[in-house]
Design a protein around this motif. Structure first.
Motif, PDB file in Angstrom:
ATOM      1  N   PRO A   8       0.817  -1.209   0.000  1.00 22.18           N
ATOM      2  CA  PRO A   8       0.000   0.000   0.000  1.00 22.18           C
ATOM      3  C   PRO A   8       0.856   1.267   0.000  1.00 22.18           C
ATOM      4  CG  PRO A   8      -0.010  -1.001   2.148  1.00 22.18           C
ATOM      5  CD  PRO A   8       0.818  -1.883   1.284  1.00 22.18           C
ATOM      6  N   ALA A  10       3.341   3.535  -1.866  1.00 26.27           N
ATOM      7  CA  ALA A  10       4.057   3.884  -3.073  1.00 26.27           C
ATOM      8  C   ALA A  10       4.602   5.270  -2.812  1.00 26.27           C
ATOM      9  CB  ALA A  10       3.123   3.875  -4.268  1.00 26.27           C
ATOM     10  N   ASN A  88       7.930 -13.103  12.282  1.00 27.81           N
ATOM     11  CA  ASN A  88       6.716 -12.923  11.496  1.00 27.81           C
ATOM     12  C   ASN A  88       6.616 -11.517  10.904  1.00 27.81           C
ATOM     13  OD1 ASN A  88       4.490 -13.916  10.336  1.00 27.81           O
ATOM     14  ND2 ASN A  88       3.325 -14.243  12.221  1.00 27.81           N
ATOM     15  N   ALA A  90       7.720  -8.994   7.529  1.00 27.27           N
ATOM     16  CA  ALA A  90       8.188  -8.976   6.144  1.00 27.27           C
ATOM     17  C   ALA A  90       8.600  -7.553   5.809  1.00 27.27           C
ATOM     18  CB  ALA A  90       7.069  -9.441   5.217  1.00 27.27           C
ATOM     19  N   HIS A  92       9.089  -4.540   3.336  1.00 28.39           N
ATOM     20  CA  HIS A  92       8.685  -4.023   2.031  1.00 28.39           C
ATOM     21  C   HIS A  92       9.742  -3.074   1.502  1.00 28.39           C
ATOM     22  CE1 HIS A  92       4.607  -5.610   1.700  1.00 28.39           C
ATOM     23  NE2 HIS A  92       4.606  -5.558   3.002  1.00 28.39           N
ATOM     24  N   ARG A  93      10.456  -2.469   2.416  1.00 28.04           N
ATOM     25  CA  ARG A  93      11.484  -1.509   2.040  1.00 28.04           C
ATOM     26  C   ARG A  93      12.505  -1.521   3.162  1.00 28.04           C
ATOM     27  NH1 ARG A  93      11.747   3.340  -1.302  1.00 28.04           N
ATOM     28  NH2 ARG A  93       9.750   2.902  -2.258  1.00 28.04           N
TER      29      ARG A  93
ATOM     30  N   ILE B  32      10.100  -0.289   5.856  1.00 25.78           N
ATOM     31  CA  ILE B  32       8.665  -0.537   5.949  1.00 25.78           C
ATOM     32  C   ILE B  32       8.483  -2.030   6.179  1.00 25.78           C
ATOM     33  CG2 ILE B  32       6.423  -0.418   4.793  1.00 25.78           C
ATOM     34  CD1 ILE B  32       7.521   1.974   3.211  1.00 25.78           C
ATOM     35  N   ILE B  33       7.858  -2.326   7.295  1.00 24.21           N
ATOM     36  CA  ILE B  33       7.739  -3.703   7.744  1.00 24.21           C
ATOM     37  C   ILE B  33       6.267  -4.069   7.831  1.00 24.21           C
ATOM     38  CG2 ILE B  33       8.261  -5.274   9.654  1.00 24.21           C
ATOM     39  CD1 ILE B  33      10.462  -3.209  10.461  1.00 24.21           C
ATOM     40  N   GLU B  34       5.964  -5.281   7.436  1.00 24.62           N
ATOM     41  CA  GLU B  34       4.585  -5.745   7.581  1.00 24.62           C
ATOM     42  C   GLU B  34       4.526  -6.841   8.632  1.00 24.62           C
ATOM     43  OE1 GLU B  34       2.745  -7.061   3.988  1.00 24.62           O
ATOM     44  OE2 GLU B  34       0.900  -7.666   5.006  1.00 24.62           O
ATOM     45  N   THR B  35       3.621  -6.684   9.565  1.00 23.78           N
ATOM     46  CA  THR B  35       3.356  -7.727  10.546  1.00 23.78           C
ATOM     47  C   THR B  35       1.929  -8.208  10.283  1.00 23.78           C
ATOM     48  OG1 THR B  35       2.407  -6.294  12.239  1.00 23.78           O
ATOM     49  CG2 THR B  35       4.793  -6.453  12.211  1.00 23.78           C
ATOM     50  N   PRO B  36       1.514  -9.257  10.938  1.00 22.86           N
ATOM     51  CA  PRO B  36       0.171  -9.769  10.635  1.00 22.86           C
ATOM     52  C   PRO B  36      -0.930  -8.727  10.808  1.00 22.86           C
ATOM     53  CG  PRO B  36       1.373 -11.392  11.880  1.00 22.86           C
ATOM     54  CD  PRO B  36       2.238 -10.159  11.847  1.00 22.86           C
ATOM     55  N   PHE B  39       1.214  -2.342   9.461  1.00 19.86           N
ATOM     56  CA  PHE B  39       2.429  -1.938   8.763  1.00 19.86           C
ATOM     57  C   PHE B  39       3.178  -1.009   9.712  1.00 19.86           C
ATOM     58  CE2 PHE B  39      -0.227  -3.180   5.243  1.00 19.86           C
ATOM     59  CZ  PHE B  39       0.672  -3.797   4.382  1.00 19.86           C
ATOM     60  N   VAL B  40       4.495  -1.150   9.719  1.00 20.71           N
ATOM     61  CA  VAL B  40       5.313  -0.315  10.588  1.00 20.71           C
ATOM     62  C   VAL B  40       6.327   0.421   9.725  1.00 20.71           C
ATOM     63  CG1 VAL B  40       6.935  -0.275  12.530  1.00 20.71           C
ATOM     64  CG2 VAL B  40       5.027  -1.906  12.542  1.00 20.71           C
ATOM     65  N   VAL B  41       6.375   1.730   9.866  1.00 25.74           N
ATOM     66  CA  VAL B  41       7.365   2.544   9.156  1.00 25.74           C
ATOM     67  C   VAL B  41       8.381   3.023  10.181  1.00 25.74           C
ATOM     68  CG1 VAL B  41       7.759   4.637   7.791  1.00 25.74           C
ATOM     69  CG2 VAL B  41       5.643   3.336   7.484  1.00 25.74           C
ATOM     70  N   VAL B  61      -2.586  10.139   1.554  1.00 29.45           N
ATOM     71  CA  VAL B  61      -1.141  10.361   1.604  1.00 29.45           C
ATOM     72  C   VAL B  61      -0.720  10.627   3.050  1.00 29.45           C
ATOM     73  CG1 VAL B  61       0.785  11.808   0.833  1.00 29.45           C
ATOM     74  CG2 VAL B  61      -1.082  11.267  -0.741  1.00 29.45           C
ATOM     75  N   GLN B  94       2.104   7.032  -0.138  1.00 27.63           N
ATOM     76  CA  GLN B  94       0.733   6.851  -0.554  1.00 27.63           C
ATOM     77  C   GLN B  94       0.221   5.567   0.107  1.00 27.63           C
ATOM     78  OE1 GLN B  94       0.725   7.615  -4.661  1.00 27.63           O
ATOM     79  NE2 GLN B  94      -0.834   9.166  -4.276  1.00 27.63           N
ATOM     80  N   ILE B  95      -0.870   5.679   0.788  1.00 32.69           N
ATOM     81  CA  ILE B  95      -1.393   4.547   1.531  1.00 32.69           C
ATOM     82  C   ILE B  95      -2.592   3.984   0.788  1.00 32.69           C
ATOM     83  CG2 ILE B  95      -2.297   3.784   3.756  1.00 32.69           C
ATOM     84  CD1 ILE B  95       0.450   4.948   4.034  1.00 32.69           C
ATOM     85  N   GLY B  96      -2.519   2.700   0.505  1.00 31.74           N
ATOM     86  CA  GLY B  96      -3.638   2.078  -0.186  1.00 31.74           C
ATOM     87  C   GLY B  96      -4.751   1.718   0.780  1.00 31.74           C
ATOM     88  N   LEU B 117       0.761   1.528  11.535  1.00 31.83           N
ATOM     89  CA  LEU B 117      -0.473   1.691  10.776  1.00 31.83           C
ATOM     90  C   LEU B 117      -1.249   0.377  10.820  1.00 31.83           C
ATOM     91  CD1 LEU B 117       2.141   2.980   8.805  1.00 31.83           C
ATOM     92  CD2 LEU B 117       0.131   4.163   8.033  1.00 31.83           C
ATOM     93  N   LYS B 119      -3.770  -2.555  10.258  1.00 30.79           N
ATOM     94  CA  LYS B 119      -4.612  -2.972   9.131  1.00 30.79           C
ATOM     95  C   LYS B 119      -6.073  -2.929   9.584  1.00 30.79           C
ATOM     96  CE  LYS B 119      -1.140  -6.176   7.405  1.00 30.79           C
ATOM     97  NZ  LYS B 119      -0.775  -7.604   7.218  1.00 30.79           N
ATOM     98  N   PHE B 123      -8.817  -6.737   6.546  1.00 29.86           N
ATOM     99  CA  PHE B 123      -7.593  -7.160   5.880  1.00 29.86           C
ATOM    100  C   PHE B 123      -6.681  -8.010   6.757  1.00 29.86           C
ATOM    101  CE2 PHE B 123      -9.032  -3.784   3.168  1.00 29.86           C
ATOM    102  CZ  PHE B 123      -8.637  -4.180   1.903  1.00 29.86           C
TER     103      PHE B 123
END
Lengths: 145, 133
Positions: A8, A10, A88, A90, A92-93, B32-36, B39-41, B61, B94-96, B117, B119, B123
């Motif tokens: 999500p 970009a 756990n 991942a 993304h950047r 930028i990390i995704e956890t279950p 999202f963590v920036v 944004v 940009q946040i989807g 952030l 989810k 989701f």
């Protein structure tokens, strides 16, 4: 899953390009700093008549993971930036480098190692290095002859 | 240094004085990390204190702005070595769909900003219980 979900984020490329232009050749990228030729941490050093001051930006380094040494005219900054722990996850950047770093700089004058002070605040390290007595400027009295 | 100049604006427009800032803005490095469930920036913003953080979410944004006050009087500092510049940090994302923007949280530690952030419920991964028949 809809395709948009996996990424999500970009980043706004136009803005990035513009900011990068300011950045290029000016500020070494931390991401490139580990494991490449770029030196880390970048240093700013300035002086006044009594002391030298060295400043480095080392975000994410805890005080206990940082060592600062001063001997004679040499300053050493050594530390570790630890990766984020947790299972756990991942990425993304990944632009923020991790690992160990050491930077040694030769100062223009000897410093009084016993009086060196280091402070870490908001990820900025400031080392105050009082000049050795013999390195301080002296005002010479001019006698009327 | 800032100068206030009064400019006559056409009627109907609201005049606004912007702070004059003659310093650089840098793009912070981020992970930028995704956890279950979120999202963590993580953004490197050395020199930013808690009151210098401005995070906005507008029209999809997310903008992160970190204000850094000059630490030295640049005009009168006798630099022996100058390898980096000091300035503000700015970066936008940009946040989807799939982010619960009401629940975005930010923390700041040792010059690293962490934005969490979450989810939205729809989701998040769910474990589906299998019923024995």
């Amino acid at each position: 899953m809809p395709g948009g979900f996996m990424n999500p984020f970009a980043a706004m490329n136009q803005l990035q390009r513009e900011v990068n232009r300011l950045f290029d050749g000016y500020l070494p990228s931390l991401g490139a700093g580990f494991g490449s030729a770029t030196v880390f941490p970048a240093l700013n050093i300035w002086e006044d008549s009594d002391a030298l001051y060295a400043e480095a930006e080392i975000p994410g380094v805890a005080p206990e993971d940082l060592e600062v040494y001063a001997v004679g005219d040499e300053l050493t900054i050594r530390g570790t930036r630890k990766p984020r722990e947790g299972e756990n996850v991942a990425y993304h950047r990944r632009e923020r480098g991790t690992g160990e770093f050491t930077r040694v700089v030769t100062l223009p004058v000897n410093v009084d190692a016993d009086k060196v002070k280091a402070a870490l605040k908001d990820g900025v390290l400031t080392v105050t290095l009082p000049k050795a007595e013999e390195a301080k400027p002296r005002r010479i009295t001019v006698k009327a002859g | 240094m800032s100068t206030n100049v009064t400019v006559k604006k056409p009627e109907g427009e609201v005049a606004r004085v912007e702070r004059t800032r003659d310093r650089q803005t840098y793009m912070p490095n981020v992970d930028i990390i995704e956890t279950p469930d979120a999202f963590v920036v993580l953004a490197d913003v050395p020199g930013v204190s808690a009151d210098g953080v401005d995070i906005r979410f507008e029209q999809g944004v997310l903008t992160l702005h970190g204000r850094v006050e000059p630490r030295q009087d640049e005009q009168h500092t006798c630099y022996l070595l100058r390898e980096y510049g000091v300035g503000d940090y700015l970066r936008s994302f940009q946040i989807g769909e799939g982010i619960d923007s009401e629940k975005i949280e930010a923390t700041l530690k040792d010059g690293v900003m962490e934005l969490r952030l979450p989810k939205s419920e729809a989701f998040r991964p769910r474990k589906i219980a299998v019923k024995a028949s």
